[in-house]
Design a protein around this motif. Structure first.
Motif, PDB file in Angstrom:
ATOM      1  N   ALA A  29      15.290 -35.733  50.706  1.00  0.00           N
ATOM      2  CA  ALA A  29      14.990 -36.723  49.663  1.00  0.00           C
ATOM      3  C   ALA A  29      14.671 -36.029  48.344  1.00  0.00           C
ATOM      4  O   ALA A  29      15.114 -36.471  47.267  1.00  0.00           O
ATOM      5  N   PHE A  30      13.913 -34.927  48.397  1.00  0.00           N
ATOM      6  CA  PHE A  30      13.601 -34.173  47.184  1.00  0.00           C
ATOM      7  C   PHE A  30      14.871 -33.635  46.542  1.00  0.00           C
ATOM      8  O   PHE A  30      15.056 -33.750  45.327  1.00  0.00           O
ATOM      9  N   ILE A  31      15.751 -33.030  47.336  1.00  0.00           N
ATOM     10  CA  ILE A  31      16.988 -32.442  46.800  1.00  0.00           C
ATOM     11  C   ILE A  31      17.863 -33.518  46.164  1.00  0.00           C
ATOM     12  O   ILE A  31      18.424 -33.328  45.088  1.00  0.00           O
ATOM     13  N   THR A  32      17.971 -34.665  46.826  1.00  0.00           N
ATOM     14  CA  THR A  32      18.743 -35.777  46.250  1.00  0.00           C
ATOM     15  C   THR A  32      18.135 -36.198  44.920  1.00  0.00           C
ATOM     16  O   THR A  32      18.849 -36.379  43.927  1.00  0.00           O
ATOM     17  N   TRP A  33      16.817 -36.348  44.870  1.00  0.00           N
ATOM     18  CA  TRP A  33      16.134 -36.737  43.631  1.00  0.00           C
ATOM     19  C   TRP A  33      16.343 -35.676  42.550  1.00  0.00           C
ATOM     20  O   TRP A  33      16.612 -35.999  41.398  1.00  0.00           O
ATOM     21  N   PHE A  34      16.235 -34.399  42.922  1.00  0.00           N
ATOM     22  CA  PHE A  34      16.380 -33.310  41.943  1.00  0.00           C
ATOM     23  C   PHE A  34      17.794 -33.287  41.370  1.00  0.00           C
ATOM     24  O   PHE A  34      17.981 -33.097  40.171  1.00  0.00           O
ATOM     25  N   ASN A  35      18.796 -33.469  42.227  1.00  0.00           N
ATOM     26  CA  ASN A  35      20.188 -33.415  41.773  1.00  0.00           C
ATOM     27  C   ASN A  35      20.626 -34.679  41.042  1.00  0.00           C
ATOM     28  O   ASN A  35      21.593 -34.655  40.289  1.00  0.00           O
ATOM     29  N   GLN A  36      19.936 -35.787  41.282  1.00  0.00           N
ATOM     30  CA  GLN A  36      20.284 -37.064  40.639  1.00  0.00           C
ATOM     31  C   GLN A  36      19.008 -37.734  40.132  1.00  0.00           C
ATOM     32  O   GLN A  36      18.602 -38.778  40.642  1.00  0.00           O
ATOM     33  N   PRO A  37      18.379 -37.143  39.096  1.00  0.00           N
ATOM     34  CA  PRO A  37      17.122 -37.719  38.599  1.00  0.00           C
ATOM     35  C   PRO A  37      17.365 -39.076  37.959  1.00  0.00           C
ATOM     36  O   PRO A  37      18.475 -39.366  37.503  1.00  0.00           O
ATOM     37  N   PRO A  38      16.343 -39.914  37.909  1.00  0.00           N
ATOM     38  CA  PRO A  38      16.484 -41.234  37.290  1.00  0.00           C
ATOM     39  C   PRO A  38      16.904 -41.104  35.826  1.00  0.00           C
ATOM     40  O   PRO A  38      16.452 -40.207  35.110  1.00  0.00           O
ATOM     41  N   GLN A  39      17.784 -41.989  35.396  1.00  0.00           N
ATOM     42  CA  GLN A  39      18.227 -41.998  34.001  1.00  0.00           C
ATOM     43  C   GLN A  39      17.034 -42.199  33.074  1.00  0.00           C
ATOM     44  O   GLN A  39      16.155 -43.001  33.349  1.00  0.00           O
ATOM     45  N   GLY A  40      17.005 -41.452  31.999  1.00  0.00           N
ATOM     46  CA  GLY A  40      15.961 -41.626  31.001  1.00  0.00           C
ATOM     47  C   GLY A  40      14.655 -40.932  31.319  1.00  0.00           C
ATOM     48  O   GLY A  40      13.706 -41.024  30.544  1.00  0.00           O
ATOM     49  N   LEU A  41      14.580 -40.228  32.452  1.00  0.00           N
ATOM     50  CA  LEU A  41      13.353 -39.523  32.805  1.00  0.00           C
ATOM     51  C   LEU A  41      13.164 -38.345  31.859  1.00  0.00           C
ATOM     52  O   LEU A  41      14.065 -37.514  31.697  1.00  0.00           O
ATOM     53  N   ASP A  42      12.026 -38.274  31.210  1.00  0.00           N
ATOM     54  CA  ASP A  42      11.731 -37.186  30.284  1.00  0.00           C
ATOM     55  C   ASP A  42      11.847 -35.850  31.010  1.00  0.00           C
ATOM     56  O   ASP A  42      11.387 -35.705  32.153  1.00  0.00           O
ATOM     57  N   TRP A  43      12.419 -34.857  30.347  1.00  0.00           N
ATOM     58  CA  TRP A  43      12.672 -33.562  30.986  1.00  0.00           C
ATOM     59  C   TRP A  43      11.381 -32.863  31.403  1.00  0.00           C
ATOM     60  O   TRP A  43      11.341 -32.218  32.443  1.00  0.00           O
ATOM     61  N   LEU A  44      10.332 -33.004  30.605  1.00  0.00           N
ATOM     62  CA  LEU A  44       9.074 -32.354  30.957  1.00  0.00           C
ATOM     63  C   LEU A  44       8.403 -33.068  32.134  1.00  0.00           C
ATOM     64  O   LEU A  44       7.831 -32.423  33.026  1.00  0.00           O
ATOM     65  N   VAL A  45       8.514 -34.382  32.178  1.00  0.00           N
ATOM     66  CA  VAL A  45       7.991 -35.149  33.316  1.00  0.00           C
ATOM     67  C   VAL A  45       8.768 -34.765  34.576  1.00  0.00           C
ATOM     68  O   VAL A  45       8.176 -34.586  35.648  1.00  0.00           O
ATOM     69  N   ARG A  46      10.090 -34.618  34.451  1.00  0.00           N
ATOM     70  CA  ARG A  46      10.914 -34.212  35.606  1.00  0.00           C
ATOM     71  C   ARG A  46      10.458 -32.853  36.136  1.00  0.00           C
ATOM     72  O   ARG A  46      10.331 -32.668  37.357  1.00  0.00           O
ATOM     73  N   ALA A  47      10.204 -31.909  35.252  1.00  0.00           N
ATOM     74  CA  ALA A  47       9.754 -30.580  35.687  1.00  0.00           C
ATOM     75  C   ALA A  47       8.397 -30.677  36.380  1.00  0.00           C
ATOM     76  O   ALA A  47       8.171 -30.034  37.414  1.00  0.00           O
ATOM     77  N   GLY A  48       7.500 -31.484  35.849  1.00  0.00           N
ATOM     78  CA  GLY A  48       6.185 -31.652  36.467  1.00  0.00           C
ATOM     79  C   GLY A  48       6.266 -32.302  37.832  1.00  0.00           C
ATOM     80  O   GLY A  48       5.594 -31.872  38.786  1.00  0.00           O
ATOM     81  N   ILE A  49       7.096 -33.339  37.949  1.00  0.00           N
ATOM     82  CA  ILE A  49       7.273 -34.008  39.238  1.00  0.00           C
ATOM     83  C   ILE A  49       7.934 -33.057  40.230  1.00  0.00           C
ATOM     84  O   ILE A  49       7.555 -33.012  41.408  1.00  0.00           O
ATOM     85  N   THR A  50       8.902 -32.282  39.752  1.00  0.00           N
ATOM     86  CA  THR A  50       9.546 -31.281  40.606  1.00  0.00           C
ATOM     87  C   THR A  50       8.508 -30.347  41.207  1.00  0.00           C
ATOM     88  O   THR A  50       8.488 -30.101  42.411  1.00  0.00           O
ATOM     89  N   HIS A  51       7.642 -29.827  40.349  1.00  0.00           N
ATOM     90  CA  HIS A  51       6.616 -28.892  40.809  1.00  0.00           C
ATOM     91  C   HIS A  51       5.681 -29.562  41.815  1.00  0.00           C
ATOM     92  O   HIS A  51       5.416 -29.010  42.891  1.00  0.00           O
ATOM     93  N   LEU A  52       5.195 -30.733  41.482  1.00  0.00           N
ATOM     94  CA  LEU A  52       4.261 -31.439  42.361  1.00  0.00           C
ATOM     95  C   LEU A  52       4.891 -31.752  43.723  1.00  0.00           C
ATOM     96  O   LEU A  52       4.279 -31.508  44.771  1.00  0.00           O
ATOM     97  N   LEU A  53       6.100 -32.286  43.722  1.00  0.00           N
ATOM     98  CA  LEU A  53       6.743 -32.655  44.987  1.00  0.00           C
ATOM     99  C   LEU A  53       6.980 -31.446  45.876  1.00  0.00           C
ATOM    100  O   LEU A  53       6.690 -31.465  47.069  1.00  0.00           O
ATOM    101  N   LEU A  54       7.530 -30.386  45.289  1.00  0.00           N
ATOM    102  CA  LEU A  54       7.896 -29.237  46.125  1.00  0.00           C
ATOM    103  C   LEU A  54       6.666 -28.486  46.616  1.00  0.00           C
ATOM    104  O   LEU A  54       6.617 -28.071  47.779  1.00  0.00           O
ATOM    105  N   ILE A  55       5.646 -28.323  45.785  1.00  0.00           N
ATOM    106  CA  ILE A  55       4.455 -27.606  46.248  1.00  0.00           C
ATOM    107  C   ILE A  55       3.711 -28.445  47.287  1.00  0.00           C
ATOM    108  O   ILE A  55       3.078 -27.915  48.196  1.00  0.00           O
ATOM    109  N   THR A  56       3.793 -29.769  47.188  1.00  0.00           N
ATOM    110  CA  THR A  56       3.150 -30.640  48.174  1.00  0.00           C
ATOM    111  C   THR A  56       3.889 -30.614  49.509  1.00  0.00           C
ATOM    112  O   THR A  56       3.262 -30.648  50.568  1.00  0.00           O
ATOM    113  N   LEU A  57       5.211 -30.516  49.464  1.00  0.00           N
ATOM    114  CA  LEU A  57       5.968 -30.406  50.718  1.00  0.00           C
ATOM    115  C   LEU A  57       5.625 -29.109  51.452  1.00  0.00           C
ATOM    116  O   LEU A  57       5.614 -29.074  52.679  1.00  0.00           O
ATOM    117  N   HIS A  58       5.387 -28.040  50.704  1.00  0.00           N
ATOM    118  CA  HIS A  58       4.937 -26.769  51.270  1.00  0.00           C
ATOM    119  C   HIS A  58       5.821 -26.349  52.450  1.00  0.00           C
ATOM    120  O   HIS A  58       5.340 -26.199  53.580  1.00  0.00           O
TER     121      HIS A  58
END
Length: 103
Positions: A29-58
């Motif tokens: 689910a993370f990889i799908t989200w990363f490769n196809q982020p929601p339209q209009g998502l701010d790039w800095l918000v995307r990077a922050g969400i990327t970090h949070l999701l992946l570090i939480t999956l651990h």
């Protein structure tokens, strides 16, 4: 996997990774989200969400911070249409194929 402090008879759990049984689905689910982020998502918000999701999956026993920083750098570089600079340490095997597919 847990991050715990305190006495053995009164542990204080600071973090608990998701159960192994759901890790593969969560990573997919993370990889799908990363490769196809929601339209209009701010790039800095995307990077922050990327970090949070992946570090939480651990997903790893060791190296979660390094891999998470590398994938977060990838998200930031994509926003600037640049290639991320990766510094690989000798002795580490790198990300498994599932994470490499996200690039």
């Amino acid at each position: 996997m847990q991050v715990v402090s305190g006495r053995l008879d009164q542990p204080n759990v600071h973090f608990e990774a998701p159960p192994l049984g759901q890790l593969e689905a969560d990573l997919d689910a993370f990889i799908t989200w990363f490769n196809q982020p929601p339209q209009g998502l701010d790039w800095l918000v995307r990077a922050g969400i990327t970090h949070l999701l992946l570090i939480t999956l651990h997903p790893f026993d060791d190296g979660n911070g390094r891999v998470t920083r590398a994938v977060t750098d990838r998200a930031l570089a994509q926003a600037e249409r640049q290639c991320p600079v990766l510094f690989l340490e000798r002795g580490h095997h790198g990300a498994p194929p599932r994470l490499l597919r996200s690039s």
